[in-house]
Design an enzyme around this catalytic site. Structure first.
Site, PDB file in Angstrom:
ATOM      1  N   SER A  28       0.811  -1.217   0.000  1.00 47.67           N
ATOM      2  CA  SER A  28       0.000   0.000   0.000  1.00 47.67           C
ATOM      3  C   SER A  28       0.847   1.271   0.000  1.00 47.67           C
ATOM      4  CB  SER A  28      -0.862  -0.006   1.262  1.00 47.67           C
ATOM      5  OG  SER A  28      -1.510   1.229   1.396  1.00 47.67           O
ATOM      6  N   HIS A  30      -0.057   5.622  -0.258  1.00 45.02           N
ATOM      7  CA  HIS A  30      -0.952   6.729  -0.570  1.00 45.02           C
ATOM      8  C   HIS A  30      -0.243   7.545  -1.638  1.00 45.02           C
ATOM      9  CE1 HIS A  30      -4.319   9.382   0.473  1.00 45.02           C
ATOM     10  NE2 HIS A  30      -3.512  10.329   0.046  1.00 45.02           N
ATOM     11  N   GLU A 168       2.788   0.983  11.453  1.00 49.74           N
ATOM     12  CA  GLU A 168       3.329   2.331  11.213  1.00 49.74           C
ATOM     13  C   GLU A 168       2.857   3.385  12.223  1.00 49.74           C
ATOM     14  OE1 GLU A 168       4.074  -0.094   8.814  1.00 49.74           O
ATOM     15  OE2 GLU A 168       5.411   1.442   8.074  1.00 49.74           O
ATOM     16  N   TYR A 170      -0.270   3.853  13.338  1.00 50.69           N
ATOM     17  CA  TYR A 170      -1.664   4.320  13.218  1.00 50.69           C
ATOM     18  C   TYR A 170      -2.509   3.722  14.347  1.00 50.69           C
ATOM     19  CZ  TYR A 170      -0.388   6.247   8.664  1.00 50.69           C
ATOM     20  OH  TYR A 170       0.210   6.978   7.669  1.00 50.69           O
ATOM     21  N   ARG A 218      -2.070  -5.993   8.573  1.00 46.42           N
ATOM     22  CA  ARG A 218      -0.694  -5.493   8.528  1.00 46.42           C
ATOM     23  C   ARG A 218      -0.238  -5.222   9.948  1.00 46.42           C
ATOM     24  NH1 ARG A 218       1.905  -0.715   4.940  1.00 46.42           N
ATOM     25  NH2 ARG A 218       4.061  -1.143   5.463  1.00 46.42           N
ATOM     26  N   HIS A 256       5.673   6.012  12.215  1.00 47.11           N
ATOM     27  CA  HIS A 256       6.110   7.195  11.465  1.00 47.11           C
ATOM     28  C   HIS A 256       6.955   8.137  12.324  1.00 47.11           C
ATOM     29  CE1 HIS A 256       4.320   6.235   7.737  1.00 47.11           C
ATOM     30  NE2 HIS A 256       3.069   6.397   8.110  1.00 47.11           N
ATOM     31  N   GLU A 257       6.743   8.107  13.627  1.00 42.68           N
ATOM     32  CA  GLU A 257       7.515   9.012  14.491  1.00 42.68           C
ATOM     33  C   GLU A 257       8.856   8.401  14.908  1.00 42.68           C
ATOM     34  OE1 GLU A 257       4.066   8.336  16.975  1.00 42.68           O
ATOM     35  OE2 GLU A 257       5.322   8.497  18.749  1.00 42.68           O
ATOM     36  N   ALA A 314       6.356  -2.032  -2.528  1.00 41.61           N
ATOM     37  CA  ALA A 314       5.515  -0.879  -2.847  1.00 41.61           C
ATOM     38  C   ALA A 314       6.270   0.017  -3.823  1.00 41.61           C
ATOM     39  CB  ALA A 314       5.142  -0.153  -1.563  1.00 41.61           C
ATOM     40  N   ARG A 315       7.337   0.651  -3.348  1.00 47.47           N
ATOM     41  CA  ARG A 315       8.081   1.563  -4.223  1.00 47.47           C
ATOM     42  C   ARG A 315       8.646   0.861  -5.460  1.00 47.47           C
ATOM     43  NH1 ARG A 315      12.205   3.912  -0.083  1.00 47.47           N
ATOM     44  NH2 ARG A 315      12.260   1.690   0.391  1.00 47.47           N
ATOM     45  N   GLN A 343      12.767  10.380  -3.058  1.00 47.80           N
ATOM     46  CA  GLN A 343      12.686  11.774  -3.505  1.00 47.80           C
ATOM     47  C   GLN A 343      11.407  12.131  -4.258  1.00 47.80           C
ATOM     48  OE1 GLN A 343      17.282  11.824  -4.308  1.00 47.80           O
ATOM     49  NE2 GLN A 343      16.429  13.735  -5.021  1.00 47.80           N
ATOM     50  N   LYS A 574      19.767  24.392   9.224  1.00 44.39           N
ATOM     51  CA  LYS A 574      20.375  23.063   9.361  1.00 44.39           C
ATOM     52  C   LYS A 574      21.101  22.689   8.076  1.00 44.39           C
ATOM     53  CE  LYS A 574      16.783  21.238  12.365  1.00 44.39           C
ATOM     54  NZ  LYS A 574      15.518  20.514  12.399  1.00 44.39           N
ATOM     55  N   ASP A 664      19.611  17.962  -9.775  1.00 34.72           N
ATOM     56  CA  ASP A 664      18.816  17.030  -9.018  1.00 34.72           C
ATOM     57  C   ASP A 664      18.381  15.948 -10.006  1.00 34.72           C
ATOM     58  OD1 ASP A 664      16.643  15.772  -7.917  1.00 34.72           O
ATOM     59  OD2 ASP A 664      15.657  17.582  -7.228  1.00 34.72           O
TER      60      ASP A 664
HETATM   61  P1  NAP Z   1      23.384  22.622  -2.945  1.00 37.16           P
HETATM   62  O1  NAP Z   1      22.380  21.782  -2.275  1.00 37.16           O
HETATM   63  O2  NAP Z   1      22.935  23.806  -3.692  1.00 37.16           O
HETATM   64  O3  NAP Z   1      24.422  23.067  -1.820  1.00 37.16           O
HETATM   65  C1  NAP Z   1      25.532  23.875  -2.088  1.00 37.16           C
HETATM   66  C2  NAP Z   1      26.159  24.313  -0.775  1.00 37.16           C
HETATM   67  O4  NAP Z   1      27.235  25.185  -1.048  1.00 37.16           O
HETATM   68  C3  NAP Z   1      25.214  25.032   0.138  1.00 37.16           C
HETATM   69  O5  NAP Z   1      25.435  24.518   1.436  1.00 37.16           O
HETATM   70  C4  NAP Z   1      25.626  26.482   0.043  1.00 37.16           C
HETATM   71  O6  NAP Z   1      25.298  26.873   1.332  1.00 37.16           O
HETATM   72  C5  NAP Z   1      27.081  26.407  -0.344  1.00 37.16           C
HETATM   73  N1  NAP Z   1      27.510  27.442  -1.253  1.00 37.16           N
HETATM   74  C6  NAP Z   1      26.906  27.874  -2.386  1.00 37.16           C
HETATM   75  N2  NAP Z   1      27.632  28.843  -2.978  1.00 37.16           N
HETATM   76  C7  NAP Z   1      28.733  29.034  -2.226  1.00 37.16           C
HETATM   77  C8  NAP Z   1      29.842  29.903  -2.327  1.00 37.16           C
HETATM   78  N3  NAP Z   1      29.973  30.756  -3.310  1.00 37.16           N
HETATM   79  N4  NAP Z   1      30.774  29.834  -1.355  1.00 37.16           N
HETATM   80  C9  NAP Z   1      30.652  28.962  -0.351  1.00 37.16           C
HETATM   81  N5  NAP Z   1      29.617  28.135  -0.198  1.00 37.16           N
HETATM   82  C10 NAP Z   1      28.659  28.156  -1.134  1.00 37.16           C
HETATM   83  O7  NAP Z   1      24.249  21.781  -3.957  1.00 37.16           O
HETATM   84  P2  NAP Z   1      24.903  20.356  -3.805  1.00 37.16           P
HETATM   85  O8  NAP Z   1      25.235  20.015  -2.417  1.00 37.16           O
HETATM   86  O9  NAP Z   1      25.985  20.368  -4.788  1.00 37.16           O
HETATM   87  O10 NAP Z   1      23.758  19.400  -4.286  1.00 37.16           O
HETATM   88  C11 NAP Z   1      23.282  19.500  -5.613  1.00 37.16           C
HETATM   89  C12 NAP Z   1      21.917  18.868  -5.759  1.00 37.16           C
HETATM   90  O11 NAP Z   1      21.987  17.470  -5.616  1.00 37.16           O
HETATM   91  C13 NAP Z   1      20.932  19.388  -4.759  1.00 37.16           C
HETATM   92  O12 NAP Z   1      19.711  19.614  -5.413  1.00 37.16           O
HETATM   93  C14 NAP Z   1      20.827  18.268  -3.794  1.00 37.16           C
HETATM   94  O13 NAP Z   1      19.562  18.230  -3.171  1.00 37.16           O
HETATM   95  C15 NAP Z   1      21.066  17.047  -4.672  1.00 37.16           C
HETATM   96  N6  NAP Z   1      21.607  15.977  -3.861  1.00 37.16           N
HETATM   97  C16 NAP Z   1      20.767  15.254  -3.143  1.00 37.16           C
HETATM   98  C17 NAP Z   1      21.243  14.273  -2.330  1.00 37.16           C
HETATM   99  C18 NAP Z   1      20.307  13.418  -1.540  1.00 37.16           C
HETATM  100  O14 NAP Z   1      20.714  12.672  -0.730  1.00 37.16           O
HETATM  101  N7  NAP Z   1      19.019  13.490  -1.742  1.00 37.16           N
HETATM  102  C19 NAP Z   1      22.592  14.036  -2.235  1.00 37.16           C
HETATM  103  C20 NAP Z   1      23.458  14.800  -3.001  1.00 37.16           C
HETATM  104  C21 NAP Z   1      22.950  15.776  -3.803  1.00 37.16           C
HETATM  105  P3  NAP Z   1      25.648  28.267   2.001  1.00 37.16           P
HETATM  106  O15 NAP Z   1      25.298  29.273   0.972  1.00 37.16           O
HETATM  107  O16 NAP Z   1      24.825  28.322   3.231  1.00 37.16           O
HETATM  108  O17 NAP Z   1      27.080  28.176   2.351  1.00 37.16           O
HETATM  109 FE1  SF4 Z   2      12.088   4.196  -5.263  1.00 30.92          FE
HETATM  110 FE2  SF4 Z   2      13.142   6.683  -5.331  1.00 30.92          FE
HETATM  111 FE3  SF4 Z   2      11.334   5.863  -7.126  1.00 30.92          FE
HETATM  112 FE4  SF4 Z   2      10.596   6.313  -4.616  1.00 30.92          FE
HETATM  113  S1  SF4 Z   2      11.373   7.831  -6.041  1.00 30.92           S
HETATM  114  S2  SF4 Z   2      10.011   4.590  -5.880  1.00 30.92           S
HETATM  115  S3  SF4 Z   2      12.358   5.560  -3.542  1.00 30.92           S
HETATM  116  S4  SF4 Z   2      13.398   5.075  -6.859  1.00 30.92           S
END
Ligand code: NAP
Ligand code: SF4
Length: 679
Positions: A28, A30, A168, A170, A218, A256-257, A314-315, A343, A574, A664
């Site tokens: 399941s 949602h 989960e 509920y 479940r 979930h918590e 599911a996924r 994501q 954060k 992304d």
């Molecule tokens: P990002 O998320 O845009 O982060 C870039 C970081 O660099 C920020 O912390 C920014 O924060 C800092 N920054 C930007 N310009 C700067 C500058 N001129 N000088 C110093 N610091 C600077 O980019 P990313 O980490 O490269 O990730 C790229 C994309 O991939 C994102 O969309 C991310 O969500 C995705 N991604 C996702 C995952 C995941 O696990 N879901 C993992 C890896 C990547 P400050 O400005 O606060 O310093």
């Molecule tokens: Fe799996 Fe990521 Fe697709 Fe969700 S988005 S179904 S976690 S591959």
């Protein structure tokens, strides 16, 4: 069937009044289609495609058994014949495709986003702003009856069964745990008292629907919250549920918590199956395993080991509607594997957006995103073999275009080649494997080790060029940035340049978090993503039957030779604040468990032989580090775009080459897929 590698997975399951064609259930979820415009037609298409793809039994997203128990005010429920009628389009379609489908019945209890929510006791959930009221004895009786009535309506709507949502965190799960049930009437007190509510529900449902109807319960096999159930109680409940008339027991893991990841990519495959195995050993009805089962070999192993009789995915059914068909056809390498990133699915669900899938943007968009129709076949060059280029290439080729893919390195995958090196992200390799096989099958010409040039593209006879050339690391303007201690995250993640024992990372986005995690591991240390014992030790999961909630203490990594890692960002929020809602907390917790020091509100002053000079809250400090890793975002690589256009070629930019700031994979694959579906 005899020559398959997956004999157990593909074998039928006899439930007495009916037989399931194999051992795969679509669990399941949602999706948001439940509330969407034309949602029922879209659900019919969504589930219909999965039934056609061979899954034996589908369970829908949760439908409330009454208004108080629905997930939120206005969320879908199953309370009247009129509501039931709307489901016929779904059940008819699934049956036409040869599948079976059960409706999930839910009462969210204290998780309901509703100021009038109700629960066993008036104890607010940490993840809900609304405090529930404690149900009166009359409300308890009524709720039991509402489950039975909803089951009867599900049968009226053409469903083959129902799943009673007891996990989960509920309502039913809340009823079982001392954490949330502090009643002293017949519905609380001892475990026997707390168990009375779920068993009464199963019994009343069975009485109401008769024997020729599937009733799945479940069960939460592991609560992962303090004052949750013990393993012994969970086994005792399963036996009572069997006696009350359930046909199948399915698995739920974690409320979930809970603050332990249960389905994220960092969780090893089938890590929690041990908890299902203890219930399976204690009951006679079939038991279903779930959580991080995403490939047929994992599922087959669980069945072979006697841990479960069936698996729930599911996924993985979002990622590939034809998962089971591909197993039957011995084309397992062509399964588009769920990489457990959350994501496009859960991160969407929990932020009120339509569910989809990062690796399969058609999921939940089946009525509008189709690949079949094509105009004049074109000869298309794609430059770059990362997620965007791969997605474009496969969809364009599937639609009959002639496609040539240029990749400058010796392997496809782009940023996913880096991601898969991060401990706990090994799954990302599966996407590269999937696309590589699809390209082969679709006869796409792949030119590895080939840098496409203006000359080769203009003289190659191409009608169109897709620039999926990706990004390069942004280098911030900090005095001393050219110091030899400074490297990029690409250098660090590929081990191309050495990294010292004391490290500072500039940038706390997704890549900064990933790189910090990568550098916190010693060579040879098991990845918690691949090693269940290491994962349980790190996150504090106990397999002891007598421990409430299955919680042990978490293990902070302190070992000799450990690197000192500082993760810095300029903003004051954060780190990883742009990461997905369902996983950002787990990534931050991982860093904390691995001793990474987080700095926010930082101003970078300079870099020299002493290290990184920073200012934080008016204090000037020097971090004495050996290596400084730049993780400060990206810049697009698209220098070919204008010259190609000037030469008269049609050019499309996709992925990071188009917009680097939001680099992304979800956006890249979705954008490339939609463009390729139109060309
Ligand atoms: P990002 O998320 O845009 O982060 C870039 C970081 O660099 C920020 O912390 C920014 O924060 C800092 N920054 C930007 N310009 C700067 C500058 N001129 N000088 C110093 N610091 C600077 O980019 P990313 O980490 O490269 O990730 C790229 C994309 O991939 C994102 O969309 C991310 O969500 C995705 N991604 C996702 C995952 C995941 O696990 N879901 C993992 C890896 C990547 P400050 O400005 O606060 O310093
Ligand atoms: Fe799996 Fe990521 Fe697709 Fe969700 S988005 S179904 S976690 S591959």
């Amino acid at each position: 069937m005899t020559d398959t590698t997956y004999p157990r997975l593909l074998s039928p399951l006899d439930l007495g009044h009916c037989t399931l064609s194999n051992r795969v259930m679509m669990g399941s979820m949602h999706t948001g289609l439940e509330e969407a415009r034309h949602g029922f037609e879209r659900m019919a298409q969504f589930y219909g495609e999965r039934a056609r793809g061979g899954v034996a039994l589908i369970v829908t997203g949760g439908f409330g058994v009454n208004a108080t128990g629905a997930l939120a005010m206005g969320a879908r429920k199953m309370t009247t014949e009129e509501e039931a009628e709307a489901h016929r389009v779904i059940t008819r379609r699934v049956h036409d495709e040869g599948g079976k489908i059960a409706l999930q019945l839910i009462h969210a209890g204290r998780y309901a986003y509703n100021p009038k929510s109700a629960a066993p006791s008036a104890i607010q959930a940490p993840i809900n702003p609304f405090k529930p009221h404690a149900m009166t004895a009359e409300e308890v009786e009524q709720t039991i009856d509402d489950f039975a009535q909803a089951a009867e309506l599900a049968r009226y709507a053409g469903y083959d069964g129902v799943e009673i949502m007891g996990s989960e965190g509920y309502l039913i799960n809340q009823w079982l745990a001392p954490r949330t049930n502090q009643r002293d009437d017949q519905w609380g007190g001892s475990f026997e008292g707390r168990m009375r509510f779920p068993t009464a529900i199963v019994q009343r449902v069975r009485d109401r629907v008769g024997n020729e109807f599937i009733v799945i319960y479940r069960e939460s096999m592991l609560d992962l919250v303090t004052d949750g159930s013990t393993g012994q109680e969970i086994v005792q409940l399963a036996q009572a549920i069997e006696a009350a008339g359930a046909s199948l027991i399915n698995t739920g893991i974690g409320w979930h918590e809970a603050r332990i990841p249960t389905i994220a990519t960092m969780v090893p495959r089938a890590a929690f199956a041990f908890a299902t195995g203890r219930v399976k050993a204690a009951v006679g009805i079939p038991v279903i395993a779930s959580n991080r089962i995403n490939m047929p070999d994992v599922a087959e192993r669980l069945l072979a080991d006697g841990v479960a009789d069936m698996v729930s995915m599911a996924r993985p059914m979002l990622a590939d509607s034809h998962f089971v068909q591909k197993v039957r056809d011995n084309h397992v390498e062509e399964i588009n594997t769920c990489i457990a990133c959350n994501q496009a699915c859960l991160d969407h669900t929990f932020s009120g957006r339509m569910t989809s899938c990062l690796v399969n943007p058609r999921a939940c968009h089946e009525t509008e995103l189709n690949y079949a129709e094509m105009g004049r076949p074109q000869h298309i060059a794609i430059v770059g073999g990362g997620p965007a280029g791969l997605a474009y290439a496969t969809v364009a080729a599937e639609r009959g275009h002639r496609v040539t893919l240029f990749e400058a390195s010796d392997e496809l995958g782009g940023q996913f080649k880096l991601a898969r090196r991060v401990p706990g992200k090994e799954e990302y390799h599966e996407t590269i494997r999937y696309f590589s096989h699809r390209l082969q099958r679709l006869k796409v010409t792949v030119r590895l080790n080939t840098e496409a040039t203006l000359q080769s593209l203009t003289s190659g006879g191409f009608d169109r060029v897709i620039l999926a050339t990706g990004v390069t690391a942004r280098v911030p303007q900090i005095p001393g940035i050219e110091h030899p201690s400074v490297i990029t995250y690409v250098d660090a993640l590929t081990d191309r340049k050495p990294v010292g024992a004391r490290v500072a990372l500039i940038g706390g986005g997704g890549i900064g978090v990933d790189t910090a995690h990568y550098l916190s591991h010693r060579a040879g240390e098991p990845s918690p993503g691949l090693d269940t014992d290491a994962f349980f030790a790190e996150w504090g999961v106990s397999t002891d039957l007598s421990i409430r909630g299955g919680l042990a203490s978490k293990k902070v990594q302190t070992h000799s030779g450990q690197r000192t890692i500082h993760l810095l960002q300029r903003s004051s929020g954060k780190v990883g604040s742009k990461l997905g809602k369902t996983t950002a907390w787990a990534h931050r917790e991982t860093l904390s468990l691995r001793g990474v020091k987080i700095w926010t509100g930082v101003r970078y002053e300079s870099i020299d032989d002493q290290g990184l000079h920073i200012q934080v809250n008016d204090d000037h400090q020097t971090l004495p580090v050996d290596t400084i890793v730049i993780c400060a975002g990206q810049e697009s690589l698209r220098s070919l775009a204008e010259p190609l256009k000037a030469a008269g070629l049609a050019v499309d930019l996709v992925g990071g080459a188009d917009v680097a700031s939001e680099l992304d994979a979800k956006r890249a694959i979705d954008q490339a897929t939609r463009l390729a579906a139109q060309v």
